[in-house]
Scaffold this active site. Structure first.
Site, PDB file in Angstrom:
ATOM      1  CB  THR A  49      -0.887   0.037   1.264  1.00 28.67           C
ATOM      2  OG1 THR A  49      -0.040  -0.220   2.394  1.00 28.67           O
ATOM      3  CG2 THR A  49      -1.983  -1.004   1.204  1.00 28.67           C
ATOM      4  N   GLY A 130      17.154 -10.750   2.831  1.00 21.60           N
ATOM      5  CA  GLY A 130      16.260 -11.327   1.819  1.00 21.60           C
ATOM      6  C   GLY A 130      15.066 -12.028   2.436  1.00 21.60           C
ATOM      7  CG  LEU A 133      12.039 -10.518   8.572  1.00 18.23           C
ATOM      8  CD1 LEU A 133      12.813 -11.516   9.440  1.00 18.23           C
ATOM      9  CD2 LEU A 133      10.618 -10.340   9.105  1.00 18.23           C
ATOM     10  CB  SER A 135      18.087  -7.097   6.217  1.00 17.46           C
ATOM     11  OG  SER A 135      17.931  -7.381   4.849  1.00 17.46           O
ATOM     12  CB  SER A 136      17.593  -3.095   2.448  1.00 20.29           C
ATOM     13  OG  SER A 136      17.664  -4.331   1.818  1.00 20.29           O
ATOM     14  CD  GLU A 168      15.661  -0.019  -0.411  1.00 19.34           C
ATOM     15  OE1 GLU A 168      15.967   0.125   0.789  1.00 19.34           O
ATOM     16  OE2 GLU A 168      15.335  -1.108  -0.902  1.00 19.34           O
ATOM     17  CG  ASP A 180      10.551  -1.834   4.265  1.00 25.13           C
ATOM     18  OD1 ASP A 180       9.416  -2.112   4.687  1.00 25.13           O
ATOM     19  OD2 ASP A 180      11.107  -2.468   3.355  1.00 25.13           O
ATOM     20  CE1 TYR A 229       7.894  -3.513  -3.047  1.00 26.59           C
ATOM     21  CE2 TYR A 229       8.702  -1.773  -4.476  1.00 26.59           C
ATOM     22  CZ  TYR A 229       8.096  -2.176  -3.298  1.00 26.59           C
ATOM     23  OH  TYR A 229       7.679  -1.230  -2.389  1.00 26.59           O
TER      24      TYR A 229
HETATM   25  C1  GAF Z   1       9.111  -3.887   0.627  1.00 29.58           C
HETATM   26  C2  GAF Z   1       9.247  -2.418   0.286  1.00 29.58           C
HETATM   27  F1  GAF Z   1      10.513  -1.964   0.530  1.00 29.58           F
HETATM   28  C3  GAF Z   1       8.238  -1.567   1.063  1.00 29.58           C
HETATM   29  O1  GAF Z   1       8.311  -0.235   0.616  1.00 29.58           O
HETATM   30  C4  GAF Z   1       6.820  -2.128   0.916  1.00 29.58           C
HETATM   31  O2  GAF Z   1       6.283  -1.803  -0.359  1.00 29.58           O
HETATM   32  C5  GAF Z   1       6.794  -3.624   1.155  1.00 29.58           C
HETATM   33  O3  GAF Z   1       7.762  -4.310   0.389  1.00 29.58           O
HETATM   34  C6  GAF Z   1       5.442  -4.236   0.833  1.00 29.58           C
HETATM   35  O4  GAF Z   1       4.488  -3.730   1.685  1.00 29.58           O
HETATM   36  O5  GAF Z   1       9.459  -4.151   1.946  1.00 29.58           O
END
Ligand code: GAF
Length: 396
Positions: A49, A130, A133, A135-136, A168, A180, A229
């Site tokens: 979202t 990976g 969670l 990590s990046s 990022e 994140d 993604y």
């Molecule tokens: C990854 C992305 F980095 C976040 O921004 C988010 O979109 C997520 O996927 C999915 O909710 O972690």
């Protein structure tokens, strides 16, 4: 009381000793290095979202990245990754690849408006990489926090999170939303973070009752940069364009679309774009009901929102995989578990389960007994303790 108050003291120690091993006593032999500690996160509801200007509900976990840092006398950054036993060196303007790209990207963004010195850094992590969670983002926020501290300047948590988010996107090329970086930067123990990704307003949501978090890491690793993604980002944009022209209204993002409007104009979208939009629109509603239920202590209702979220991510958004589905199924049938869903970008990674506090240990053991057979040979389960967002660790 230990240095971090949590079981991530080992990463702090590894970062500190890694700095000494890799760079000797350094130029400031009698000065303690700066150490920053950033948590991983789970997201209780609100998948995919964030880049649609929507809502999400993350929580920090007690898995951490620690960065120990000391200034150098030139403007280079030398960084030792204790987990890979690798060192990278770069000067302003250089573009290293791999894990060092995250470090360079953060330093580059911060240097746009403040005097960030050259530095020696050592990074240690117990956030599985990976695994969905964050990590990046934990690396980004820990590096960013340490570098700001070394510069002697001040940056709010929100601005640090935004700087890391830009790093990022621009430095690493993932078209991610702010979930994140905000979770890693802003979460507090014992609450979830209700985040509005359009306004960037957030609220620390109290959890009314005794519940715990289990993570099932499927052991199937994903890299956002190589996954589908960015395709999902494009598909959502295509849905917005089609809905804007069908409704002749100023829809800026899927956040502006109500469920009944989507249904009325479903024929204007091709099937894939319709299902992507349906996931996002209904997921925003699930975040609101999940947040309200957490505050009310109605954990069955939170669990139902999590399970519905997973189904929508699996069927409409198509970012799950067989191992994630198996992990959700295993968790959902375990006594004491209210609900479970994939967390993170998907295509592998982890499942988060919400569990009654008094059943946590038993649920963890029972999932552990089945996880390699039902989910995969490298799958693991672990319970998470409350944690807080990025911070500087002061020496004892
Ligand atoms: C990854 C992305 F980095 C976040 O921004 C988010 O979109 C997520 O996927 C999915 O909710 O972690």
């Amino acid at each position: 009381m230990t240095a971090t108050g949590q079981h991530s003291d080992d990463v702090v120690e590894r970062a500190r000793s890694g700095l000494r091993e890799a760079f000797g006593d350094g130029p400031h032999e009698h000065v303690d290095p700066v150490v920053a500690l950033a948590p991983g996160r789970v997201n209780l509801v609100g998948g995919h979202t964030d880049y649609n200007d929507g809502l999400c509900l993350p929580k920090a976990i007690d898995r951490h990245v620690a960065v120990a840092a000391e200034p150098r006398e030139d403007d280079r950054i030398r960084v030792y990754a204790t987990d890979f036993d690798e060192t990278a060196t770069f000067a302003p303007g250089d573009g290293p690849t791999g894990w060092a790209a995250y470090v360079a990207a953060v330093v580059g963004v911060l240097r746009e408006d403040r005097a960030i010195p050259g530095a020696n850094l050592a990074i240690a992590s117990n956030v599985p990489s990976g695994a969905g969670l964050s990590s990046s983002a934990a690396i980004e926020l820990a590096v960013g926090k340490a570098m700001v501290e070394l510069s002697g300047t001040v940056l709010s948590k929100t601005d640090l999170a935004l700087a890391c988010w830009r790093a990022e996107r621009e430095g690493v090329g993932v078209e991610c939303g702010i979930l994140d970086q905000f979770a890693v930067g802003l979460c507090k123990p014992d609450t979830a973070l209700f985040l509005d990704c359009r306004t960037r307003a957030f609220e620390h949501v109290p959890i009314a009752g005794d519940v715990g978090i289990l993570v099932v890491d499927t052991g199937v690793s994903h890299e956002l940069a190589d996954s589908g993604y960015n395709d999902r980002v494009r598909e959502c944009e295509a849905a917005v364009t089609a809905l804007r022209s069908a409704t002749e209204t100023e829809i800026r993002s899927l956040r502006d679309v109500e469920e009944d409007v989507l249904e009325t104009h479903a024929d204007a979208l091709d099937d894939v774009h319709y299902r992507r939009a349906r996931h996002v629109v209904t997921e925003n509603e699930r975040v609101v009901s999940g947040r309200d239920a957490l505050v009310a202590g109605e954990f069955d209702r939170v669990g139902a929102a999590m399970l519905a979220s997973h189904e929508s991510l699996r069927d409409d958004y198509e970012v799950s995989c067989a191992e994630l589905d198996a992990a959700v199924e295993l968790a959902a049938e375990t006594p004491g578990v209210y609900g479970a869903r994939m967390t993170g970008g998907g295509f592998g990674g982890s499942v988060v389960a919400l569990v009654a506090g008094d059943a946590l240990e038993r649920a963890e053991q029972s999932i552990r007994a089945e996880v390699s057979g039902q989910v995969g040979p490298n799958a693991q389960v672990f319970a998470c303790r409350p944690s807080e967002g990025v911070r500087i660790v002061t020496p004892e």
